[in-house]
Write a protein that holds these residues in place. Structure first.
Motif, PDB file in Angstrom:
ATOM      1  N   SER A  64       0.854  -1.186   0.000  1.00 32.74           N
ATOM      2  CA  SER A  64       0.000   0.000   0.000  1.00 32.74           C
ATOM      3  C   SER A  64       0.890   1.237   0.000  1.00 32.74           C
ATOM      4  O   SER A  64       2.100   1.160   0.262  1.00 32.74           O
ATOM      5  CB  SER A  64      -0.897   0.004   1.244  1.00 32.74           C
ATOM      6  N   THR A  65       0.300   2.381  -0.214  1.00 30.10           N
ATOM      7  CA  THR A  65       1.050   3.635  -0.205  1.00 30.10           C
ATOM      8  C   THR A  65       1.693   3.863   1.161  1.00 30.10           C
ATOM      9  O   THR A  65       2.851   4.265   1.261  1.00 30.10           O
ATOM     10  CB  THR A  65       0.130   4.815  -0.574  1.00 30.10           C
ATOM     11  N   ASP A  66       0.944   3.580   2.224  1.00 32.20           N
ATOM     12  CA  ASP A  66       1.483   3.763   3.572  1.00 32.20           C
ATOM     13  C   ASP A  66       2.674   2.837   3.817  1.00 32.20           C
ATOM     14  O   ASP A  66       3.664   3.240   4.447  1.00 32.20           O
ATOM     15  CB  ASP A  66       0.391   3.514   4.618  1.00 32.20           C
ATOM     16  N   GLN A  67       2.611   1.607   3.335  1.00 33.34           N
ATOM     17  CA  GLN A  67       3.721   0.672   3.507  1.00 33.34           C
ATOM     18  C   GLN A  67       4.962   1.139   2.733  1.00 33.34           C
ATOM     19  O   GLN A  67       6.083   1.044   3.234  1.00 33.34           O
ATOM     20  CB  GLN A  67       3.314  -0.722   3.049  1.00 33.34           C
ATOM     21  N   ILE A  68       4.757   1.641   1.523  1.00 30.41           N
ATOM     22  CA  ILE A  68       5.883   2.140   0.718  1.00 30.41           C
ATOM     23  C   ILE A  68       6.532   3.337   1.400  1.00 30.41           C
ATOM     24  O   ILE A  68       7.756   3.428   1.514  1.00 30.41           O
ATOM     25  CB  ILE A  68       5.422   2.509  -0.710  1.00 30.41           C
ATOM     26  N   LEU A  69       5.724   4.271   1.903  1.00 29.04           N
ATOM     27  CA  LEU A  69       6.246   5.450   2.604  1.00 29.04           C
ATOM     28  C   LEU A  69       7.013   5.042   3.858  1.00 29.04           C
ATOM     29  O   LEU A  69       8.061   5.593   4.171  1.00 29.04           O
ATOM     30  CB  LEU A  69       5.129   6.426   2.952  1.00 29.04           C
ATOM     31  N   THR A  72      10.418   3.770   2.776  1.00 32.31           N
ATOM     32  CA  THR A  72      11.335   4.810   2.314  1.00 32.31           C
ATOM     33  C   THR A  72      11.807   5.682   3.461  1.00 32.31           C
ATOM     34  O   THR A  72      12.893   6.261   3.393  1.00 32.31           O
ATOM     35  CB  THR A  72      10.686   5.696   1.221  1.00 32.31           C
ATOM     36  N   ARG A  73      11.007   5.769   4.520  1.00 29.77           N
ATOM     37  CA  ARG A  73      11.389   6.571   5.692  1.00 29.77           C
ATOM     38  C   ARG A  73      12.232   5.761   6.684  1.00 29.77           C
ATOM     39  O   ARG A  73      12.710   6.316   7.672  1.00 29.77           O
ATOM     40  CB  ARG A  73      10.136   7.094   6.386  1.00 29.77           C
ATOM     41  N   GLY A  74      12.327   4.467   6.414  1.00 31.12           N
ATOM     42  CA  GLY A  74      13.097   3.619   7.317  1.00 31.12           C
ATOM     43  C   GLY A  74      12.357   3.239   8.575  1.00 31.12           C
ATOM     44  O   GLY A  74      12.943   2.921   9.598  1.00 31.12           O
ATOM     45  N   GLU A  75      11.051   3.275   8.538  1.00 32.53           N
ATOM     46  CA  GLU A  75      10.219   2.938   9.719  1.00 32.53           C
ATOM     47  C   GLU A  75       9.983   1.443   9.809  1.00 32.53           C
ATOM     48  O   GLU A  75       9.937   0.701   8.930  1.00 32.53           O
ATOM     49  CB  GLU A  75       8.872   3.674   9.653  1.00 32.53           C
TER      50      GLU A  75
END
Length: 75
Positions: A64-69, A72-75
């Motif tokens: 999902s978009t949230d998973q991709i973000l 990329t943020r390293g969370e």
């Protein structure tokens, strides 16, 4: 005899098109001989798929978009 347009286009005379069996949309190949002559031939068979057509429809259900973000943020 044919002329070259400003776009580099040339009309293939009808007797040559008829002899080669070239119709609108067909692809033709231009080859230079060592003597400096140009050989025109009709491409036989189906043209290969473009590199973009080969990738078309490859995306599947993924993140999902949230998973991709988050990735990329390293969370």
């Amino acid at each position: 005899m044919s002329s070259v347009t400003v776009k580099g286009q040339v009309t293939i005379p009808k007797p040559v098109r008829d002899r080669l069996g070239v119709k609108p949309g067909d692809e033709v190949k231009f080859e230079l001989t060592p003597e400096g002559r140009v050989v025109i031939s009709k491409q036989r068979g189906k043209p290969g798929r473009s590199r973009f057509a080969a990738l078309r429809g490859r995306a599947g259900k993924g993140l999902s978009t949230d998973q991709i973000l988050a990735l990329t943020r390293g969370e």
